[in-house]
Design a protein around this motif. Sequence first.
Motif, PDB file in Angstrom:
ATOM      1  N   UNK A  74       1.051  -1.304  -0.278  1.00  0.00           N
ATOM      2  CA  UNK A  74      -0.029   0.177  -0.072  1.00  0.00           C
ATOM      3  C   UNK A  74       0.792   1.412   0.037  1.00  0.00           C
ATOM      4  N   UNK A  75       0.357   2.434  -0.322  1.00  0.00           N
ATOM      5  CA  UNK A  75       1.316   3.460  -0.435  1.00  0.00           C
ATOM      6  C   UNK A  75       2.252   3.877   0.816  1.00  0.00           C
ATOM      7  N   UNK A  76       1.619   3.444   1.794  1.00  0.00           N
ATOM      8  CA  UNK A  76       2.453   3.828   3.046  1.00  0.00           C
ATOM      9  C   UNK A  76       3.483   3.036   3.581  1.00  0.00           C
ATOM     10  N   UNK A  99       7.378   4.174  -5.853  1.00  0.00           N
ATOM     11  CA  UNK A  99       6.817   4.778  -4.710  1.00  0.00           C
ATOM     12  C   UNK A  99       7.192   4.212  -3.566  1.00  0.00           C
ATOM     13  N   UNK A 100       7.883   3.197  -3.349  1.00  0.00           N
ATOM     14  CA  UNK A 100       8.250   2.558  -2.201  1.00  0.00           C
ATOM     15  C   UNK A 100       9.675   2.724  -1.470  1.00  0.00           C
ATOM     16  N   UNK A 101       9.733   2.685  -0.244  1.00  0.00           N
ATOM     17  CA  UNK A 101      11.079   2.762   0.269  1.00  0.00           C
ATOM     18  C   UNK A 101      11.620   1.192   0.646  1.00  0.00           C
ATOM     19  N   UNK A 131       3.427   6.559  12.930  1.00  0.00           N
ATOM     20  CA  UNK A 131       2.560   6.836  11.820  1.00  0.00           C
ATOM     21  C   UNK A 131       2.982   8.044  10.931  1.00  0.00           C
ATOM     22  N   UNK A 132       4.190   8.792  11.267  1.00  0.00           N
ATOM     23  CA  UNK A 132       4.915   9.672  10.264  1.00  0.00           C
ATOM     24  C   UNK A 132       6.160   8.837   9.426  1.00  0.00           C
ATOM     25  N   UNK A 133       6.208   7.493   9.711  1.00  0.00           N
ATOM     26  CA  UNK A 133       7.308   6.798   8.920  1.00  0.00           C
ATOM     27  C   UNK A 133       6.835   5.641   8.109  1.00  0.00           C
ATOM     28  N   UNK A 134       7.676   5.190   7.322  1.00  0.00           N
ATOM     29  CA  UNK A 134       7.365   4.024   6.367  1.00  0.00           C
ATOM     30  C   UNK A 134       7.160   2.632   6.964  1.00  0.00           C
TER      31      UNK A 134
ATOM     32  N   UNK B  89      13.823   9.799   7.507  1.00  0.00           N
ATOM     33  CA  UNK B  89      13.093   8.995   8.596  1.00  0.00           C
ATOM     34  C   UNK B  89      11.893   9.455   8.952  1.00  0.00           C
ATOM     35  N   UNK B  90      11.344  10.813   9.149  1.00  0.00           N
ATOM     36  CA  UNK B  90      10.248  11.067   9.499  1.00  0.00           C
ATOM     37  C   UNK B  90       9.316  11.754   8.636  1.00  0.00           C
ATOM     38  N   UNK B  92       7.621   9.723   6.297  1.00  0.00           N
ATOM     39  CA  UNK B  92       6.712   8.626   5.803  1.00  0.00           C
ATOM     40  C   UNK B  92       6.768   8.410   4.434  1.00  0.00           C
ATOM     41  N   UNK B  96      10.346   8.728  -1.596  1.00  0.00           N
ATOM     42  CA  UNK B  96      10.228   7.666  -2.320  1.00  0.00           C
ATOM     43  C   UNK B  96       8.904   7.736  -3.224  1.00  0.00           C
ATOM     44  N   UNK B  97       7.874   8.144  -2.518  1.00  0.00           N
ATOM     45  CA  UNK B  97       6.537   8.186  -3.060  1.00  0.00           C
ATOM     46  C   UNK B  97       6.540   8.986  -4.408  1.00  0.00           C
TER      47      UNK B  97
ATOM     48  N   UNK C 225      -5.011   3.254   7.338  1.00  0.00           N
ATOM     49  CA  UNK C 225      -3.488   4.151   7.550  1.00  0.00           C
ATOM     50  C   UNK C 225      -3.436   5.458   6.725  1.00  0.00           C
ATOM     51  N   UNK C 228      -0.884   8.273   7.647  1.00  0.00           N
ATOM     52  CA  UNK C 228       0.500   8.298   7.150  1.00  0.00           C
ATOM     53  C   UNK C 228       0.546   8.786   5.513  1.00  0.00           C
ATOM     54  N   UNK C 231       0.545  12.233   5.767  1.00  0.00           N
ATOM     55  CA  UNK C 231       1.843  12.696   6.138  1.00  0.00           C
ATOM     56  C   UNK C 231       2.840  12.449   4.849  1.00  0.00           C
ATOM     57  N   UNK C 232       2.839  11.379   4.313  1.00  0.00           N
ATOM     58  CA  UNK C 232       3.466  11.167   3.040  1.00  0.00           C
ATOM     59  C   UNK C 232       3.448  12.398   2.087  1.00  0.00           C
TER      60      UNK C 232
END
Lengths: 341, 341, 341, 341
Positions: A74-76, A99-101, A131-134, B89-90, B92, B96-97, C225, C228, C231-232
């Motif tokens: 999912x995006x997050x 789109x992903x880390x 929830x501010x992180x991947x 880190x912070x 989200x 990368x998105x 979610x 997130x 935030x992203x």
Amino acid sequence: MQYFDSDYMEGAHPLILERLVKTNMEKTSGYGTDAYCESAKKKIRKACGCPEAEIHFMVGGTQTNATVITAMLRPYEGVIAAATGHINVHEAGAVEAGGHKVLALPSHEGKLDAAEADRYIADFYSDASWDHMVAPGMVYISHPTEYGTLYRLDELEALSSVCRKHHIPLFLDGARLGYGLAAHGTDVTLEAIASLCDIFYIGGTKVGALFGEAVVIPRPGFVKQFNTIIKQRGVLLAKGRLLGLQFDTLFTDGLYLKIARHGIEMADRIAACLEKKGYRFYAVPQSNQLFVVLENSRLSALSGHVSFGIWEKADADHTVVRIATSWATREEDVEELLSLL
Amino acid sequence: MQYFDSDYMEGAHPLILERLVKTNMEKTSGYGTDAYCESAKKKIRKACGCPEAEIHFMVGGTQTNATVITAMLRPYEGVIAAATGHINVHEAGAVEAGGHKVLALPSHEGKLDAAEADRYIADFYSDASWDHMVAPGMVYISHPTEYGTLYRLDELEALSSVCRKHHIPLFLDGARLGYGLAAHGTDVTLEAIASLCDIFYIGGTKVGALFGEAVVIPRPGFVKQFNTIIKQRGVLLAKGRLLGLQFDTLFTDGLYLKIARHGIEMADRIAACLEKKGYRFYAVPQSNQLFVVLENSRLSALSGHVSFGIWEKADADHTVVRIATSWATREEDVEELLSLL
Amino acid sequence: MQYFDSDYMEGAHPLILERLVKTNMEKTSGYGTDAYCESAKKKIRKACGCPEAEIHFMVGGTQTNATVITAMLRPYEGVIAAATGHINVHEAGAVEAGGHKVLALPSHEGKLDAAEADRYIADFYSDASWDHMVAPGMVYISHPTEYGTLYRLDELEALSSVCRKHHIPLFLDGARLGYGLAAHGTDVTLEAIASLCDIFYIGGTKVGALFGEAVVIPRPGFVKQFNTIIKQRGVLLAKGRLLGLQFDTLFTDGLYLKIARHGIEMADRIAACLEKKGYRFYAVPQSNQLFVVLENSRLSALSGHVSFGIWEKADADHTVVRIATSWATREEDVEELLSLL
Amino acid sequence: MQYFDSDYMEGAHPLILERLVKTNMEKTSGYGTDAYCESAKKKIRKACGCPEAEIHFMVGGTQTNATVITAMLRPYEGVIAAATGHINVHEAGAVEAGGHKVLALPSHEGKLDAAEADRYIADFYSDASWDHMVAPGMVYISHPTEYGTLYRLDELEALSSVCRKHHIPLFLDGARLGYGLAAHGTDVTLEAIASLCDIFYIGGTKVGALFGEAVVIPRPGFVKQFNTIIKQRGVLLAKGRLLGLQFDTLFTDGLYLKIARHGIEMADRIAACLEKKGYRFYAVPQSNQLFVVLENSRLSALSGHVSFGIWEKADADHTVVRIATSWATREEDVEELLSLL
């Protein structure tokens, strides 16, 4: 001149070519809806002990990794991988382009440690600002790894447990899976992989095919509308039957494992000799790729006689080189290599 | 109860509110095309010593970072940052998105080392398979850093030289720039930043504004069609004049630096006291954020009396907490904090 | 000189400013976790008749649309919208930048027709190669529409039925929702919208706030979610309480509808006058935006006296202009406009 | 049973298979750095009359389109295409997944009209809010088009002029280029395409190869760091020599055009017969794909005897079908088809 740079220097196993020639003028429907694909899928399902498995054929490794990861996350979410993992280093940022880390954890000779992954996920959710992180959304491993090493069955089981505990899928990149399954002393079977992973692929490109990777999803429907995602990523081969026919051949009469075993035998012979001669391995030799630390002067002297994969600088005076064998490696070439070393 | 969790707990400097009230019923055109934005831009250009600079106002830090990085990079490029960098880190996975990898280098109390960045880029291009990897396309730093530390001028100059040598832009995240510029003993000025960076921003959210970040591009046109990218990312404020008016106020009569200095004085007072009492700092205190290692028992005892930012676990028994001051921190609150510690 | 270009030319309703000033030096936690947000959410839930609804505050329309759409769609899905929809025309490709196609259907004065949407989806799945095409994954409408027109309740019900029949969510962009709800003769209420849509937002930027949109998800947890993702996308405001406080004010004592009604009255007065004078409307006047076809010569003559939104070329000699009123439009300005026309 | 569904139902031209078999056990370096690729590039450059052209081999059409478009566009740009264009309809949103909007203009039997494209771009920049919209960043056409029609040379020249006037590149999708070049009466040559387009590709998959598309960039370096973008999109074939060898064969002794001409002759024969019998064409027959409007009852009667591509519903009682011939179509199959119709 001898070439041991990689395991994709030759074409395909002769049986595959033979069938390509024989079936060349047949007309089949496109995009993998033909009978060859159907037959190959049946044989792969059987080999995996997964009569229900959903199977998709793709052309190459990078596209398979990126397509699977895009489809699963999912995006997050991001994907946990060893820092040395192919997706983190050698795919030109394909995962991020989707789109992903990549959440890189320490590599242990290419392997991911289940306890570390578990701790990473637990720590992640105990961070007040998680929830501010991947979010860790899946785990990627390869078997054999980027350094040719192999997971033991208990290590795979531990990784699978971690994933199931945290409700995230385990994805195994099997670009060289044949060599992993054929390695001496391994206790990891295709059935075990199919029971422990949520999605994985069986590599053809490096194990006898002209090209092709067979993605296996043990629980059908686990990835929604995967066909469209594959098409969208440009990964759906028009003449899909080329993939079906190749995998059908590889999974007839155990050809896949049989030819992988040859690659392993060639590698083992080289490894044994190098060990005897005191060469330093960069990672313990376990499959068809050997990573050896060579003095730069030695490397220069050998150039013109033998070609290796130049992996990375070890230090100012040494280089890590890769010696790769394959289903196609000839005994006489190995002999010549050994006489040169 | 005292709150030192972050530097964005209050609203705006009273002068800003006053002007918002006074101009409230004026009619202006939208999206930053109004006279307040124009005036603010002029004052910022002057403060930066860049009469030609292009300036764009955005609302918050994460969106500014992601928008700038998206605008600067080509698809095959990533952004170098300290592993502890906010973007790594912070945020989200916002970078990368947008399709790009964060190339994480070691953090030295939040700072990136120029020599390490140089070596990373040089090594990258000396790798035979560099074109299968994510090219370093820009360098991201923040000043102050994620740990409140500050670059010295010579460090910034070195980073700028590395970037220019390799023809990649240097981007400075100045979400807390005011506190960096107002810190005691710093030799880094706004003019220096404008001459060393290719793009940077002056943070308002944490330094007196309700919200707002002013992106400065010293060489106008350096980013092509930036306006559309800003719109596309949803970052173009309809009532852009709110941003213009706030920055116009902050850059009138040196208000920005003046109020930042207050935040610094409050932080310095706390730091001096903590040092005297033998508290352990996680990073050397240099700006308005102090990172202190507290025993968990001590932290529990303080809860109910004072609230900190909980940063990370130091070990089983200790926690790293952030004590943040700002333009709005009152002396009596600092006194109470100090009496509690 | 009179300005009727848009409905976001002034600041905020005075009550909002007053509270911003009064609460300015309070300390609250960030990112919308404060008591003002909580209070605003309660009031909005009540106004929507959705005691369980999940509510998220964002800053502006484009970012809200893109964030919601990104959060709702899977990679293989697109969003159905009228060809004239804001997301298809005036958001610089924000939806596509997030990876999704806008599936444009005919616009009927800005509105989407339920039967056409139904037929589109049915035809899509009856196409043999539908899995090589972008699946309709949600429906986007705005109320009022891009041309200021309004859905009737039965039209909204029909669209909702189509969505539920095909198991895809209905998303309503309510950037100007106040004017839609306050329009004379409308049978669409906030409760109706909340019962018919899966996600929608209540626009503040154009209806009394400095900025802000309140996203309402009637069934909590419908978007996984979401925090997130917000935030992203850089859409989470640090000082979230600014949004909470504004919406709390707008939803106290019916302020939102009351001030919207004023905008509607001003628009109605203008529309009635224009109609009497024989002006040609480009779309039937229903809310606070009037689209009028003016001769270019007339437009030139008026320039310098009154400013409109220049919408589009009607033909070589005519231009479609937008006359927008708002909560802030003064009666005397309307009188002057009417005397000029 | 006869199959005329598509032009990718068989394998490869026998000469290609023969060479694949003959060279199978040769060792070559990977990723297109081998001598076969080099040789093929030389021959293609010569055929295009572009001695400097940069050439990249990819596997299939969708991936080639998406990769080229991603590489050419900046984030704020979209691609102009006919509404019926393959990228707009049948690639599952691959362009949007890469972040870009397809700007669909009217299709004239599959073709884009130069004057309409010119007007679109001019109108775009005359819109006051153009920087809030997706800028036309390139033009995509295919030759033959999605409906098998062909551009005349003057039409291509006009499109090229429009692109050069507006400083945006012209991209020609030549998935079936052979059939376009071999069509009777066409005045479009490969040299003309190379001189009029900024990037285009020569399709192999449908014209004699197992798979493969050769992207030609007449001005080398026009796309920066294209190799990495290709790798990132998962489009770089490990055993690149398979592509080189196939194109080397196709461009030896004019094989490509020669076999395409056969496909054209088969199509012409069918078209002439259908015309005589009064069948209605959906688009004028010009290359190897014929689009015919059949009564549904007729279509049912034929099923079991001959299979077509089912294209779209013409109306309640009629269906548009595609009859595709190729290099591999046998005369006796055509005879049987004609006797059935």
